[in-house]
Design a protein around this motif. Sequence first.
Motif, PDB file in Angstrom:
ATOM      1  N   CYS A  61       4.350  -2.269 -13.194  1.00  0.00           N
ATOM      2  CA  CYS A  61       5.632  -2.855 -12.819  1.00  0.00           C
ATOM      3  C   CYS A  61       6.456  -1.869 -12.000  1.00  0.00           C
ATOM      4  CB  CYS A  61       6.417  -3.291 -14.059  1.00  0.00           C
ATOM      5  SG  CYS A  61       6.712  -1.964 -15.244  1.00  0.00           S
ATOM      6  N   ASP A  62       7.564  -2.362 -11.496  1.00  0.00           N
ATOM      7  CA  ASP A  62       8.520  -1.543 -10.765  1.00  0.00           C
ATOM      8  C   ASP A  62       9.125  -0.525 -11.729  1.00  0.00           C
ATOM      9  OD1 ASP A  62      10.763  -0.506  -9.452  1.00  0.00           O
ATOM     10  OD2 ASP A  62      11.132  -2.364  -8.362  1.00  0.00           O
ATOM     11  N   PRO A  63       9.067   0.784 -11.435  1.00  0.00           N
ATOM     12  CA  PRO A  63       9.633   1.784 -12.356  1.00  0.00           C
ATOM     13  C   PRO A  63      11.116   1.570 -12.637  1.00  0.00           C
ATOM     14  CG  PRO A  63       8.271   2.838 -10.674  1.00  0.00           C
ATOM     15  CD  PRO A  63       8.432   1.409 -10.265  1.00  0.00           C
ATOM     16  N   ARG A  64      11.821   0.899 -11.711  1.00  0.00           N
ATOM     17  CA  ARG A  64      13.253   0.669 -11.910  1.00  0.00           C
ATOM     18  C   ARG A  64      13.531  -0.583 -12.745  1.00  0.00           C
ATOM     19  NH1 ARG A  64      14.194   0.563  -5.595  1.00  0.00           N
ATOM     20  NH2 ARG A  64      12.331  -0.711  -5.969  1.00  0.00           N
TER      21      ARG A  64
ATOM     22  N   LYS B 282       0.840  -1.189   0.000  1.00  0.00           N
ATOM     23  CA  LYS B 282       0.000   0.000   0.000  1.00  0.00           C
ATOM     24  C   LYS B 282       0.882   1.249   0.000  1.00  0.00           C
ATOM     25  CE  LYS B 282      -3.603   2.206   2.805  1.00  0.00           C
ATOM     26  NZ  LYS B 282      -4.420   2.072   4.044  1.00  0.00           N
ATOM     27  N   GLY B 283       0.588   2.182  -0.927  1.00  0.00           N
ATOM     28  CA  GLY B 283       1.369   3.399  -1.028  1.00  0.00           C
ATOM     29  C   GLY B 283       2.502   3.324  -2.029  1.00  0.00           C
ATOM     30  N   ASP B 284       2.776   2.125  -2.610  1.00  0.00           N
ATOM     31  CA  ASP B 284       3.852   1.995  -3.597  1.00  0.00           C
ATOM     32  C   ASP B 284       3.550   2.805  -4.852  1.00  0.00           C
ATOM     33  OD1 ASP B 284       5.382   0.392  -2.059  1.00  0.00           O
ATOM     34  OD2 ASP B 284       5.009  -1.473  -3.162  1.00  0.00           O
ATOM     35  N   THR B 285       4.606   3.202  -5.536  1.00  0.00           N
ATOM     36  CA  THR B 285       4.500   3.840  -6.846  1.00  0.00           C
ATOM     37  C   THR B 285       4.898   2.817  -7.900  1.00  0.00           C
ATOM     38  OG1 THR B 285       4.990   6.040  -5.985  1.00  0.00           O
ATOM     39  CG2 THR B 285       5.348   5.679  -8.334  1.00  0.00           C
ATOM     40  N   VAL B 286       4.034   2.620  -8.896  1.00  0.00           N
ATOM     41  CA  VAL B 286       4.290   1.638  -9.948  1.00  0.00           C
ATOM     42  C   VAL B 286       4.253   2.330 -11.299  1.00  0.00           C
ATOM     43  CG1 VAL B 286       3.328  -0.256  -8.592  1.00  0.00           C
ATOM     44  CG2 VAL B 286       1.844   1.023 -10.148  1.00  0.00           C
ATOM     45  N   LEU B 287       4.835   1.677 -12.287  1.00  0.00           N
ATOM     46  CA  LEU B 287       4.865   2.210 -13.646  1.00  0.00           C
ATOM     47  C   LEU B 287       3.767   1.566 -14.472  1.00  0.00           C
ATOM     48  CD1 LEU B 287       6.380   3.849 -15.911  1.00  0.00           C
ATOM     49  CD2 LEU B 287       7.648   1.730 -16.352  1.00  0.00           C
ATOM     50  N   ASP B 288       2.956   2.382 -15.145  1.00  0.00           N
ATOM     51  CA  ASP B 288       2.008   1.886 -16.146  1.00  0.00           C
ATOM     52  C   ASP B 288       2.780   1.772 -17.454  1.00  0.00           C
ATOM     53  OD1 ASP B 288       0.139   1.661 -18.213  1.00  0.00           O
ATOM     54  OD2 ASP B 288      -1.393   2.769 -17.119  1.00  0.00           O
ATOM     55  N   ALA B 289       3.140   0.537 -17.839  1.00  0.00           N
ATOM     56  CA  ALA B 289       4.001   0.338 -19.006  1.00  0.00           C
ATOM     57  C   ALA B 289       3.319   0.737 -20.304  1.00  0.00           C
ATOM     58  CB  ALA B 289       4.447  -1.124 -19.073  1.00  0.00           C
ATOM     59  N   ARG B 290       1.979   0.817 -20.313  1.00  0.00           N
ATOM     60  CA  ARG B 290       1.268   1.203 -21.533  1.00  0.00           C
ATOM     61  C   ARG B 290       1.395   2.694 -21.801  1.00  0.00           C
ATOM     62  NH1 ARG B 290      -3.827   3.114 -22.947  1.00  0.00           N
ATOM     63  NH2 ARG B 290      -4.327   3.369 -20.741  1.00  0.00           N
ATOM     64  N   THR B 291       1.273   3.509 -20.760  1.00  0.00           N
ATOM     65  CA  THR B 291       1.300   4.964 -20.933  1.00  0.00           C
ATOM     66  C   THR B 291       2.644   5.580 -20.558  1.00  0.00           C
ATOM     67  OG1 THR B 291       0.504   5.359 -18.669  1.00  0.00           O
ATOM     68  CG2 THR B 291      -1.163   5.057 -20.404  1.00  0.00           C
ATOM     69  N   GLY B 292       3.454   4.831 -19.811  1.00  0.00           N
ATOM     70  CA  GLY B 292       4.720   5.385 -19.343  1.00  0.00           C
ATOM     71  C   GLY B 292       4.577   6.272 -18.123  1.00  0.00           C
ATOM     72  N   ARG B 293       3.377   6.346 -17.550  1.00  0.00           N
ATOM     73  CA  ARG B 293       3.140   7.171 -16.365  1.00  0.00           C
ATOM     74  C   ARG B 293       3.303   6.345 -15.102  1.00  0.00           C
ATOM     75  NH1 ARG B 293      -2.734   9.473 -17.070  1.00  0.00           N
ATOM     76  NH2 ARG B 293      -2.324   9.889 -14.857  1.00  0.00           N
ATOM     77  N   THR B 294       3.689   7.002 -14.020  1.00  0.00           N
ATOM     78  CA  THR B 294       3.730   6.340 -12.719  1.00  0.00           C
ATOM     79  C   THR B 294       2.405   6.558 -12.010  1.00  0.00           C
ATOM     80  OG1 THR B 294       4.765   8.277 -11.716  1.00  0.00           O
ATOM     81  CG2 THR B 294       6.228   6.506 -12.478  1.00  0.00           C
ATOM     82  N   GLU B 295       1.997   5.549 -11.243  1.00  0.00           N
ATOM     83  CA  GLU B 295       0.730   5.592 -10.521  1.00  0.00           C
ATOM     84  C   GLU B 295       0.981   5.159  -9.075  1.00  0.00           C
ATOM     85  OE1 GLU B 295      -2.124   6.513 -11.834  1.00  0.00           O
ATOM     86  OE2 GLU B 295      -2.283   5.883 -13.937  1.00  0.00           O
ATOM     87  N   ARG B 296       0.197   5.715  -8.176  1.00  0.00           N
ATOM     88  CA  ARG B 296       0.332   5.364  -6.757  1.00  0.00           C
ATOM     89  C   ARG B 296      -0.777   4.393  -6.354  1.00  0.00           C
ATOM     90  NH1 ARG B 296      -1.552   6.867  -1.792  1.00  0.00           N
ATOM     91  NH2 ARG B 296      -0.052   6.787  -0.058  1.00  0.00           N
TER      92      ARG B 296
END
Length: 698
Positions: A403-406, A350-364
């Motif tokens: 996914c993990d942004p890194r 809960k509270g993690d930041t993830v990457l939306d690989a389709r749009t390239g945006r990060t989401e919380r």
Amino acid sequence: MRTDLTTSPSTPTSAAAAIAAVAAVRNLGILAHVDAGKTTVTERILFLTGAVHKRGEVHEGTTVTDFDPQERDRGITIFAAAVSCRWDGHLLNLIDTPGHVDFADEVERSLRVLDGAVAVFDAVAGVEPQSESVWRQADRHGVPRIAFVNKMDRPGADLDAAVASIREKLHPAPLAVQLPIGREGAFTGVVDLVGMRALTWPAGAAPGEGCQVGDVPEELAQEAGRRRQALAEAVAELHPAALEEYCATGTLTPGALTDALRRLTGSGQAVVVLCGAAYRDRGVEPLLDAVTAYLPSPLDVPPVRGEFDGAPQERAADPEQPFSALVFKVTASTTGRLVGLRIYSGTLRKGDTVLDARTGRTERIGRILRVQADRHTETDTAAAGDIVAVVGPKGARAGTTLCDPRAPLVLEPAVAADPVVTVAVEARRSADTDRLAAALARLTEEDPSLVAGTDPEGGRRTLSGLGELHLEVAVEKLRRAGLEVAVGRPRVAYRETLAAAVTGLVLRHVKQDGGSGQFAHIVVDVAPLGEPGADGFEFRSTVTGGRVPPEFVQAVEAGCRDALADGPLGHPVTGVRVTLTDGATHVKDSSDLAFRTAGRLALREALRRGGPLLLEPVAEVTATVPPESVGGVLGDLSARRGRVHGSAPRGGGAVLTATVPLAELFGYAGALRGRTQGRGTFTTRPAGYAPAPRAQQR
């Protein structure tokens, strides 16, 4: 073993404990034809595992997984519903899928994220048309299955006939591991052939009391022994390790047999078959034991494969690896926008930041929820192998990778089926026009197999889907949201193909308007791809000597694919094979764009010369009717341009099969009821495309 599900599994304190927790997970779907009893099976599973404390019934509209008002009104499953429960130390993430062909895409998206499935069959009807369809879908996704032959208490129920039906229509190696005790209304239990024991549910016992374990009844001992030996022989033929033990001892121990059955199930070489009567609470506990014993855990399936920037990658089901998950469902609910996830690797908090690989945006990630259909229990973490819902990602759609942004990764999504039926949809009040547009966008977001568009002729909004019922349900959702809408008559989605082959077509694309020009010279053969109605597109090159460089060959293929979108008759083109046989380039003016343009123009010219052939969608209809109505129903099918394939007796009636143009099936449900005094039923499944009548070819 009934377990209280209000408590969450303890948080792993070590890597070994984390892996053990993943090994205890089973992600499974319940697959079946309409009315085979899969929702009842799901309800009994939830009751026996303690996930609910009162059994829901389909006919009463009280089931957990059929929670949508339309599902309860219609008495069928429409939307795939996820639930979680625990059995014998295992976490079961279960998805109850629709059985109607119009909602096959819900099944497709569910299968994409599952590790196993239970296929439910009617003990009287055996394998039915939609049973075959969902089975083939599971085959495409490589999902291991076990079979549950339900309704053993019905008149005419026959386990052996159902197994024979599975062998004939679905799989060469169904292995029955149970023998029924009693027939039809006297069905009271099963003999477990693996452990050679009797499992019975006495009449009058309270629901949930569980089965009684005892010795095999004397009158069945000889038959059970014969079947146990036949089961051991069949397993030994398929599994090398089991063969060694069988050759040494002449039989297989229960442990060796269980291990071999698990491996054969996971590899798809065999299908374990069980039986029961879910409505009467008989046979569900052994089914749960079979799920944990034979279906794979996330650790037993190969690592998920994806790619990023063209480089292939793999992620194992390890909580310590970088996070990756696939979105399989998006739902608008009173608690917010819920995004259903299958977590393939890593741990989500809960509270993690993830990457939306389709749009390239990060989401919380705002919240993580363990789903119980329309109810949810909040949790702080979820690890590899789990299926949960999250609140937070605003741009995620079905098929999106989070996914993990890194450590970016893109997973392959489930492919949405092309819509075959379209209706015009208009708001009755001009003030609701914008609301209608927003509501249609929300519908297509939740269900990718729905497509909203605009009629190019009248400018009206349109909604396209997989069938008449699919669109009825979607329109009813609009109305229940408070929108007054007018709906036009359904129209089918036509396709077109090439009527005759065109060989040696030469296309020179030359353009010079100052600066670098465009030059492409190609020679192609264009032919139909098999019989009229064949689906797909093939492209190949036989060019030699480097006359057309590989990068320009790819551009020609891309141009041909561009031309498939809109044929001479105004419909998408399918069933065409293009062969590039020769070509030429210019040292300065040749480019990808020039050859792509040449490919597009060449295919369009070939369609003009060879003549377009209009194709219409057809469906295979299976109608079950009383004997006295057979003639009238056959006549009606013929009047609808149907091709009747056969008639077979079943349970005091007749089963008719025919291939009928989809355009002729609108309103067929009412017509069949009228001709059979309400006693007839039918199912359909897509059967591809066929040439339309000559009067429509224009």
